[in-house]
Design a protein around this motif. Sequence first.
Motif, PDB file in Angstrom:
ATOM      1  N   ILE A   1     153.610  13.604  44.118  1.00 55.60           N
ATOM      2  CA  ILE A   1     152.370  14.259  43.690  1.00 55.60           C
ATOM      3  C   ILE A   1     151.739  13.500  42.518  1.00 55.60           C
ATOM      4  CG2 ILE A   1     151.409  16.331  42.600  1.00 55.60           C
ATOM      5  CD1 ILE A   1     153.445  17.969  44.219  1.00 55.60           C
ATOM      6  N   ILE A   2     152.539  13.151  41.533  1.00 54.40           N
ATOM      7  CA  ILE A   2     152.035  12.438  40.358  1.00 54.40           C
ATOM      8  C   ILE A   2     151.447  11.077  40.749  1.00 54.40           C
ATOM      9  CG2 ILE A   2     152.706  11.345  38.181  1.00 54.40           C
ATOM     10  CD1 ILE A   2     154.816  13.576  37.877  1.00 54.40           C
ATOM     11  N   ILE A   3     152.155  10.365  41.605  1.00 51.93           N
ATOM     12  CA  ILE A   3     151.687   9.041  42.037  1.00 51.93           C
ATOM     13  C   ILE A   3     150.364   9.149  42.782  1.00 51.93           C
ATOM     14  CG2 ILE A   3     152.197   7.109  43.586  1.00 51.93           C
ATOM     15  CD1 ILE A   3     155.196   7.560  42.862  1.00 51.93           C
ATOM     16  N   GLN A   4     150.235  10.147  43.667  1.00 45.84           N
ATOM     17  CA  GLN A   4     149.001  10.295  44.433  1.00 45.84           C
ATOM     18  C   GLN A   4     147.817  10.640  43.533  1.00 45.84           C
ATOM     19  OE1 GLN A   4     148.960   9.397  47.509  1.00 45.84           O
ATOM     20  NE2 GLN A   4     151.176   9.300  47.783  1.00 45.84           N
ATOM     21  N   ILE A   5     148.052  11.400  42.483  1.00 44.39           N
ATOM     22  CA  ILE A   5     146.973  11.740  41.552  1.00 44.39           C
ATOM     23  C   ILE A   5     146.460  10.480  40.860  1.00 44.39           C
ATOM     24  CG2 ILE A   5     146.440  12.917  39.369  1.00 44.39           C
ATOM     25  CD1 ILE A   5     148.284  15.192  40.310  1.00 44.39           C
ATOM     26  N   PHE A   6     147.367   9.624  40.410  1.00 44.96           N
ATOM     27  CA  PHE A   6     146.954   8.376  39.760  1.00 44.96           C
ATOM     28  C   PHE A   6     146.245   7.449  40.742  1.00 44.96           C
ATOM     29  CE2 PHE A   6     149.946   9.520  36.345  1.00 44.96           C
ATOM     30  CZ  PHE A   6     149.185   9.151  35.239  1.00 44.96           C
ATOM     31  N   ALA A   7     146.683   7.451  42.006  1.00 41.26           N
ATOM     32  CA  ALA A   7     146.018   6.632  43.023  1.00 41.26           C
ATOM     33  C   ALA A   7     144.594   7.129  43.266  1.00 41.26           C
ATOM     34  CB  ALA A   7     146.823   6.655  44.323  1.00 41.26           C
ATOM     35  N   MET A   8     144.399   8.432  43.215  1.00 37.87           N
ATOM     36  CA  MET A   8     143.062   8.998  43.356  1.00 37.87           C
ATOM     37  C   MET A   8     142.160   8.532  42.205  1.00 37.87           C
ATOM     38  SD  MET A   8     141.811  12.975  43.228  1.00 37.87           S
ATOM     39  CE  MET A   8     142.636  13.504  44.731  1.00 37.87           C
ATOM     40  N   VAL A   9     142.717   8.505  41.004  1.00 35.62           N
ATOM     41  CA  VAL A   9     141.960   8.037  39.833  1.00 35.62           C
ATOM     42  C   VAL A   9     141.521   6.584  40.036  1.00 35.62           C
ATOM     43  CG1 VAL A   9     142.122   7.481  37.377  1.00 35.62           C
ATOM     44  CG2 VAL A   9     143.049   9.643  38.228  1.00 35.62           C
ATOM     45  N   GLN A  10     142.412   5.750  40.564  1.00 32.94           N
ATOM     46  CA  GLN A  10     142.065   4.353  40.818  1.00 32.94           C
ATOM     47  C   GLN A  10     140.886   4.247  41.785  1.00 32.94           C
ATOM     48  OE1 GLN A  10     142.420   2.523  43.811  1.00 32.94           O
ATOM     49  NE2 GLN A  10     142.497   0.399  43.120  1.00 32.94           N
ATOM     50  N   ALA A  11     140.905   5.055  42.853  1.00 32.38           N
ATOM     51  CA  ALA A  11     139.823   5.033  43.840  1.00 32.38           C
ATOM     52  C   ALA A  11     138.509   5.509  43.219  1.00 32.38           C
ATOM     53  CB  ALA A  11     140.198   5.892  45.045  1.00 32.38           C
ATOM     54  N   VAL A  12     138.579   6.500  42.329  1.00 32.55           N
ATOM     55  CA  VAL A  12     137.366   7.008  41.663  1.00 32.55           C
ATOM     56  C   VAL A  12     136.755   5.923  40.771  1.00 32.55           C
ATOM     57  CG1 VAL A  12     136.523   8.649  39.943  1.00 32.55           C
ATOM     58  CG2 VAL A  12     138.044   9.437  41.761  1.00 32.55           C
ATOM     59  N   ILE A  13     137.601   5.222  40.013  1.00 31.29           N
ATOM     60  CA  ILE A  13     137.099   4.145  39.154  1.00 31.29           C
ATOM     61  C   ILE A  13     136.438   3.056  39.997  1.00 31.29           C
ATOM     62  CG2 ILE A  13     137.789   2.307  37.565  1.00 31.29           C
ATOM     63  CD1 ILE A  13     140.062   4.136  36.621  1.00 31.29           C
ATOM     64  N   LEU A  14     137.078   2.686  41.098  1.00 35.04           N
ATOM     65  CA  LEU A  14     136.537   1.673  42.001  1.00 35.04           C
ATOM     66  C   LEU A  14     135.181   2.123  42.555  1.00 35.04           C
ATOM     67  CD1 LEU A  14     137.422  -1.085  43.075  1.00 35.04           C
ATOM     68  CD2 LEU A  14     138.542   0.092  44.979  1.00 35.04           C
ATOM     69  N   THR A  15     135.078   3.399  42.886  1.00 32.96           N
ATOM     70  CA  THR A  15     133.828   3.948  43.411  1.00 32.96           C
ATOM     71  C   THR A  15     132.708   3.853  42.379  1.00 32.96           C
ATOM     72  OG1 THR A  15     135.035   5.513  44.812  1.00 32.96           O
ATOM     73  CG2 THR A  15     132.726   6.012  44.348  1.00 32.96           C
ATOM     74  N   ILE A  16     132.980   4.284  41.169  1.00 34.15           N
ATOM     75  CA  ILE A  16     131.966   4.290  40.111  1.00 34.15           C
ATOM     76  C   ILE A  16     131.483   2.872  39.804  1.00 34.15           C
ATOM     77  CG2 ILE A  16     131.552   4.782  37.659  1.00 34.15           C
ATOM     78  CD1 ILE A  16     133.512   7.147  37.951  1.00 34.15           C
ATOM     79  N   LEU A  17     132.393   1.932  39.672  1.00 27.64           N
ATOM     80  CA  LEU A  17     132.015   0.551  39.368  1.00 27.64           C
ATOM     81  C   LEU A  17     131.182  -0.070  40.489  1.00 27.64           C
ATOM     82  CD1 LEU A  17     135.343  -0.832  37.809  1.00 27.64           C
ATOM     83  CD2 LEU A  17     133.188  -0.369  36.619  1.00 27.64           C
ATOM     84  N   THR A  18     131.505   0.264  41.729  1.00 29.54           N
ATOM     85  CA  THR A  18     130.773  -0.303  42.866  1.00 29.54           C
ATOM     86  C   THR A  18     129.380   0.292  42.976  1.00 29.54           C
ATOM     87  OG1 THR A  18     132.870  -0.587  44.053  1.00 29.54           O
ATOM     88  CG2 THR A  18     130.849  -0.772  45.342  1.00 29.54           C
ATOM     89  N   LEU A  19     129.288   1.605  42.886  1.00 29.15           N
ATOM     90  CA  LEU A  19     127.992   2.270  43.047  1.00 29.15           C
ATOM     91  C   LEU A  19     127.043   1.968  41.895  1.00 29.15           C
ATOM     92  CD1 LEU A  19     129.063   5.762  44.475  1.00 29.15           C
ATOM     93  CD2 LEU A  19     128.176   3.778  45.713  1.00 29.15           C
ATOM     94  N   THR A  20     127.583   1.636  40.727  1.00 36.64           N
ATOM     95  CA  THR A  20     126.735   1.276  39.585  1.00 36.64           C
ATOM     96  C   THR A  20     126.432  -0.215  39.530  1.00 36.64           C
ATOM     97  OG1 THR A  20     128.707   1.112  38.171  1.00 36.64           O
ATOM     98  CG2 THR A  20     127.521   3.216  38.176  1.00 36.64           C
ATOM     99  N   GLY A  21     126.978  -0.988  40.473  1.00 38.52           N
ATOM    100  CA  GLY A  21     126.720  -2.415  40.538  1.00 38.52           C
ATOM    101  C   GLY A  21     127.480  -3.237  39.512  1.00 38.52           C
TER     102      GLY A  21
END
Length: 417
Positions: free
Chosen positions: A81-101
């Motif tokens: 559970i803990i590992i999956q939560i941190f993996a979700m955070v990584q995907a969110v950061i990747l999303t924000i950086l990509t969508l903001t260019g």
Amino acid sequence: MFKQTFRSLKYINYRIYFIGQVISLCGGWIQSVALSWLAYKLTGSAVMLALVAFASQIPCIVFTPLAGVLADRANRRVMLIIIQIFAMVQAVILTILTLTGLLNIYYILPLSLMLGILTAMETPVRHSFYSDLIDNLDDRGNAIALNSTMINLTRLVGPAIAGVLIPLIGEGFCFLFNAVSYCAIIISLILIKTIRSGQSTEHKRILTEMKAGFLYVSRTPPIRTLLILISAVSFGGMSVTVLFPIFAKVVFSGGAGTLGVIMSSFGAGSITGALILAHRRTVLGLTRHIQIAVYITGFSLALLPFVGNIYIACIITGLFGFGFISMIASCNTILQTIADDKMRGRVMSFYTLAFMGMIPLGSMILGWLTEIIGVVLATCSAGVFTIITAVIFSLRIGKLRSYIKPVYVAKGIMLPD
């Protein structure tokens, strides 16, 4: 036939976990294809593409032995559970950086490293977790095979979806899809109530337990032999997948859709191999299965770069997927069958190290070779290396069987002579 192949799904805990994993892994493959395509689009370099793969996989060498010890002494469900939560955070950061260019290769590398660390921690825990979900040893091998089916079903579906989504809505929303998909596996882990199998009650220092795991693996001939085989095939064979974006763009003059088709073909072959393994009633005869699978892997890789037709290439890529997954899942099944319960987490950490830890090393060498001799000769070289590995394994298969037989007899899997 259907009931036999999918018999592990009768366990409600495994069924809940299976569903959550399907959704989450599908999102993971969508992100993986989108990220590799974006990295190649940003740099146009085979070496940088290999470096991204290297960053996402090299943490296995450092973190999987630690994860193996923790899997034997801690609550595996909570760890996941803990590992999956941190993996979700990584995907969110990747999303924000990509969508903001703002995303560039200098962000991609550390984010890939972050996901690599999480994957290195998660994989041996996940493989050990099956003993917490299924207490029947006869059905555990089926669960492992179904897990391979699940992974490769998502490998088939995820890249195909990514091939459609990337030109339609862009890589950023692919990353967002993955972030949301983590909710499925987190919820499933919260819902299930597990048994605890083979937990170590002797909590020595972590380095001491890591050493004990290494000594156990190195002094158990069948485990040692299978891990060496996995290392060699992963190094020379599976590392070729890092070149798939180059195949799509350079060899077949395609785009993200072509990459999705190639990846999906690999997934289709992998599913076939995993389902054949899932239908087996016993682990007996798996060594021959492994031998054939390694040969298929090697010859398909040696032929793949010389095929100019995308449809024939997809068939060969499917054979590559069939061979590799048949080998890796069969080895996993034997390892989990013969491993001592209190050492299972550490054995699975070395399995993960052999499987995933060797891929980044092979990827870097292949990326370097591709820059020098081209993608065709580099891929063919990987195929020849795998064929040589198959020949060496064939020469030692009799000794491997002699090592395994007394373990099977002791566990009641086969009768003594």
